[in-house]
Design a protein around this motif. Structure first.
Motif, PDB file in Angstrom:
ATOM      1  N   PHE A 100       0.859  -1.182   0.000  1.00 53.76           N
ATOM      2  CA  PHE A 100       0.000   0.000   0.000  1.00 53.76           C
ATOM      3  C   PHE A 100       0.899   1.236   0.000  1.00 53.76           C
ATOM      4  CE2 PHE A 100      -3.253  -2.676   2.389  1.00 53.76           C
ATOM      5  CZ  PHE A 100      -4.074  -2.820   1.282  1.00 53.76           C
ATOM      6  N   THR A 129      -3.114   3.356  -0.261  1.00 60.21           N
ATOM      7  CA  THR A 129      -3.347   3.045   1.148  1.00 60.21           C
ATOM      8  C   THR A 129      -4.831   3.189   1.480  1.00 60.21           C
ATOM      9  OG1 THR A 129      -1.145   3.886   1.691  1.00 60.21           O
ATOM     10  CG2 THR A 129      -2.697   3.659   3.505  1.00 60.21           C
ATOM     11  N   ALA A 148       2.808  -1.003   4.238  1.00 60.42           N
ATOM     12  CA  ALA A 148       2.159   0.214   3.753  1.00 60.42           C
ATOM     13  C   ALA A 148       3.118   1.383   3.890  1.00 60.42           C
ATOM     14  CB  ALA A 148       0.874   0.487   4.539  1.00 60.42           C
TER      15      ALA A 148
END
Length: 297
Positions: A100, A129, A148
């Motif tokens: 992400f 994200t 992420a």
């Protein structure tokens, strides 16, 4: 404690504790909800304490659960790492990663990954994200994403948060703006209309999140969920917008925009790498973190 204590109960407990949901834990463990509830009931009976209490339609961890999780999470993390490290990692063996990333880092990293000849048979698939932190934590905990990259950390102690790329806040507007040229005063900043970007997880406008002082209310002409969409709108209007220096330097010329220093004090824009602690010592995950850090520089 009984020598025949079932450690599987602790694994189920940790999954429920980390996800904050019996339903999500059942999905992650490939169990039924009644099965998970039954395991928790047996564990509470053996320990003699209450671990979760009902709150509305969900559950909340008690202080006993928090203490237990703090004690056993490191041990389970070591077990997971030991098992993972039995598998050798080789970039020439096919391996798919899912990452992400926020918009500035997605724009920066994806082209570099695509042109990197040292990737071997490894592939990195990027996604924006998730909008809220609960969804992000769930995806990382369920291992539906490896890590992420976003602005800001995470509230849970089960996750690592490492500075990844240092950026800064800038203002942008049309190069042909009739009133703003080259620099901008505080009075001009509040007099102009703005196109605002709301940060995906903090529910604040970018400028408000980064500014050290509390900014006054501005006249908002429009909101965007994409920095590039905002820049395209600024090119066709007399509005101001806030973005990151990395993105502005990349696209200001394409959109015929000027880059301005904000007339207020602001913190650095720190993009952070976020991942679940159970992946700390995994060879494949370590390679992924090193590769992304190398490519972002």
């Amino acid at each position: 404690m009984d020598k025949k204590f079932d450690l599987k109960m602790l694994e189920v407990f940790l999954e429920v504790y980390q996800l904050g949901s019996i339903t999500q834990a059942a999905d992650a463990l490939d169990m039924t909800q009644p099965g998970v509830s039954g395991v928790l009931k047996r564990l509470q009976e053996q320990l003699g304490v209450e671990l979760f209490v009902r709150e509305g339609r969900g559950i909340t961890a008690t202080h006993h659960a928090m203490r237990l999780a703090d004690e056993i999470e490191p041990a389970f993390g070591s077990v997971y790492s030991a098992l993972e490290n039995l598998k050798t990692f080789d970039v020439q063996s096919p391996h798919q990663f899912k990452v992400f990333a926020n918009e500035p880092m997605l724009q920066r990293l994806l082209p570099r990954v695509e042109s990197d000849l040292s990737m071997g048979q490894c592939r990195i698939e990027f996604h924006l994200t998730p909008n809220d932190e609960e969804q992000l934590l769930q995806q990382l905990s369920l291992q539906k994403a490896d890590l992420a990259i976003d602005v800001g950390g995470l509230s849970s102690h089960s996750y690592e948060s490492k500075p990844f790329f240092l950026d800064q806040l800038v203002l942008v507007c049309s190069r042909h703006h009739p009133r703003v040229q080259g620099e901008i005063t505080e009075q001009q900043y509040y007099a102009e209309k703005h196109i605002a970007i709301q940060l995906r997880r903090s529910h604040q406008y970018l400028a408000d999140y980064i500014a050290i002082e509390n900014l006054e209310q501005r006249s908002i002409a429009g909101e965007c969920n994409s920095l590039l969409s905002m820049m395209a709108l600024l090119a066709k209007s007399e509005c101001l917008g806030a973005t990151t220096m990395s993105l502005a330097e990349e696209y200001a010329r394409s959109f015929d925009l000027q880059i301005l220093t904000p007339p207020f004090s602001f913190e650095p824009v720190t993009h952070r790498m976020l991942w679940h602690k159970r992946s700390n010592d995994h060879a494949a995950h370590q390679w992924l973190r090193r590769k992304l850090q190398e490519l972002v520089s």
